[in-house]
Design an enzyme around this catalytic site. Structure first.
Site, PDB file in Angstrom:
ATOM      1  N   LYS A   1       0.770  -1.209   0.149  1.00  0.00           N
ATOM      2  CA  LYS A   1      -0.017   0.203   0.055  1.00  0.00           C
ATOM      3  C   LYS A   1       0.767   1.284  -0.230  1.00  0.00           C
ATOM      4  O   LYS A   1       0.336   2.213  -0.397  1.00  0.00           O
ATOM      5  CB  LYS A   1      -1.166  -0.074   1.207  1.00  0.00           C
ATOM      6  CG  LYS A   1      -2.107  -1.039   0.940  1.00  0.00           C
ATOM      7  CD  LYS A   1      -2.933  -0.934   0.104  1.00  0.00           C
ATOM      8  CE  LYS A   1      -4.019  -1.915  -0.002  1.00  0.00           C
ATOM      9  NZ  LYS A   1      -4.917  -2.055  -1.288  1.00  0.00           N
TER      10      LYS A   1
HETATM   11  C1  LIG Z   1      -2.453  -7.345   3.452  1.00  0.00           C
HETATM   12  C2  LIG Z   1      -3.420  -6.989   2.267  1.00  0.00           C
HETATM   13  N1  LIG Z   1      -3.276  -7.763   1.036  1.00  0.00           N
HETATM   14  C3  LIG Z   1      -3.948  -7.703  -0.021  1.00  0.00           C
HETATM   15  C4  LIG Z   1      -4.951  -6.545  -0.215  1.00  0.00           C
HETATM   16  C5  LIG Z   1      -5.485  -6.558  -1.397  1.00  0.00           C
HETATM   17  O1  LIG Z   1      -5.041  -5.731  -2.328  1.00  0.00           O
HETATM   18  P1  LIG Z   1      -5.703  -4.750  -3.257  1.00  0.00           P
HETATM   19  O2  LIG Z   1      -6.305  -3.655  -2.387  1.00  0.00           O
HETATM   20  O3  LIG Z   1      -4.768  -4.150  -4.105  1.00  0.00           O
HETATM   21  O4  LIG Z   1      -6.930  -5.459  -4.198  1.00  0.00           O
HETATM   22  C6  LIG Z   1      -4.858  -5.552   0.890  1.00  0.00           C
HETATM   23  C7  LIG Z   1      -5.817  -4.612   0.634  1.00  0.00           C
HETATM   24  O5  LIG Z   1      -6.039  -3.702   1.481  1.00  0.00           O
HETATM   25  C8  LIG Z   1      -3.887  -5.776   2.039  1.00  0.00           C
HETATM   26  O6  LIG Z   1      -4.098  -4.906   2.960  1.00  0.00           O
END
Ligand SMILES: Cc1ncc(COP(=O)(O)O)c(C=O)c1O
Length: 298
Positions: free
Chosen positions: A42
């Protein structure tokens, strides 16, 4: 030589699983996004969303920005806000780990917990921003989220795996990663590459009723705007239970030395399944964050 700390975002390594991907399976390669400065993928999107708003003249240092996040994006936005001089207000759903909330506050950001009775935390954040004339970053709908992964995560993966990717497997939260990486892989590798989404068992992304499992960061109850725009990129979706994700995390730590958190476990569980089905070639996936953020789990 000393660096601007934001230059440490991205360029994370890719590691091939040597032990838990069985014989007769495709290779499984994992991009370690938890090595970003605040410990998740993120950081990429927080940087892109803030820069995008700055370039469009929507914010400038000293302003307050609003975001809704279940944890990792909040940490990344609070971190960048503290470096670039923004005041940050984060709306979270109840139940987010206190350790995460303390970290968000330690950057100087304010955390507002939204009880379920008040509606969705994204709606509450949007309304607050509208009422106060502030920018709502809104990772669930923000095209800069997709662009971050198209221009950085996807580009890095293609280069690191020499353009040889047969399948990309990724959990869907905001849908930004799978949309950005998936779009790039489709453009560069054509229809042959398999784009596989991962959701908690019973997720609203594929089921209209029932009680979905919760895997932090992945979409259980919410259908993000990015999903509505980009779902055509995803060839199939694999549902993973919380228990399967945790078993995969334990195997990953014990046998591969990779310290992924629960969403990493979900990705690995699904990636191993796809690798078995393919039998050969390369499956790429992501370790979005680390088990060190969930010390209560092990
Ligand atoms: C630890 C974690 N893995 C996967 C995701 C999913 O990724 P995306 O938001 O790009 O779909 C998030 C989203 O908040 C996350 O915090």
């Amino acid at each position: 030589m000393s660096y601007d700390i934001m230059r440490l975002i991205g360029n994370t390594p890719v590691i091939r699983l040597r032990r838990i991907a069985g014989e007769g399976s495709a290779e499984v390669h994992v991009k370690l996004e938890y090595l970003n400065p605040t410990g998740s993928h993120k950081d990429r999107i927080a940087y892109y969303m803030i820069r995008d708003a700055e370039e469009r003249g929507l914010i400038r240092p000293g302003d307050e920005v609003v975001e809704a996040s279940s944890g990792n994006t909040a940490i990344s936005v609070a971190w960048i806000g503290s470096i670039r001089g923004y005041r940050v207000k984060i709306f979270v759903e109840e139940g987010v780990l206190e350790a995460k909330l303390s970290l968000i506050r330690s950057f100087g950001a304010e955390v507002i917990k939204v009880p379920p009775a008040k509606g969705s935390y994204t709606d509450v954040a949007r309304k607050y921003a509208e009422d106060h004339g502030l920018l709502f970053l809104n990772q669930y709908d923000n095209e800069a989220n997709v662009r971050a992964h198209y221009e950085t995560t996807g580009t890095e993966l293609l280069k690191q795996l020499d353009g040889r990717i047969d399948a990309f497997v990724m959990g869907i939260g905001t849908c930004g990663t799978i949309a950005g990486v998936g779009k790039l892989l489709r453009e560069k590798l054509g229809e042959g590459v398999r784009i596989v989404g991962v959701v908690p068992r019973g997720s609203r992304i594929i089921r209209e009723c029932g009680r979905p499992d919760k895997i932090e960061g992945l979409a259980s109850d919410l259908v993000p705007g990015i999903w509505k725009r980009y779902h055509h990129i995803v060839d199939e979706i694999i549902e993973v239970s919380y228990e399967e994700a945790i078993q995969a995390v334990k195997a990953l730590i014990r046998h591969e030395g990779i310290l992924g958190g629960p969403p990493t476990g979900a990705n690995i569980h699904a990636a191993l399944k796809v690798a078995r089905e393919l039998g050969r070639g390369i499956v790429a996936t992501i370790a979005p964050d680390t088990i060190l953020k969930y010390p209560h789990i092990l």
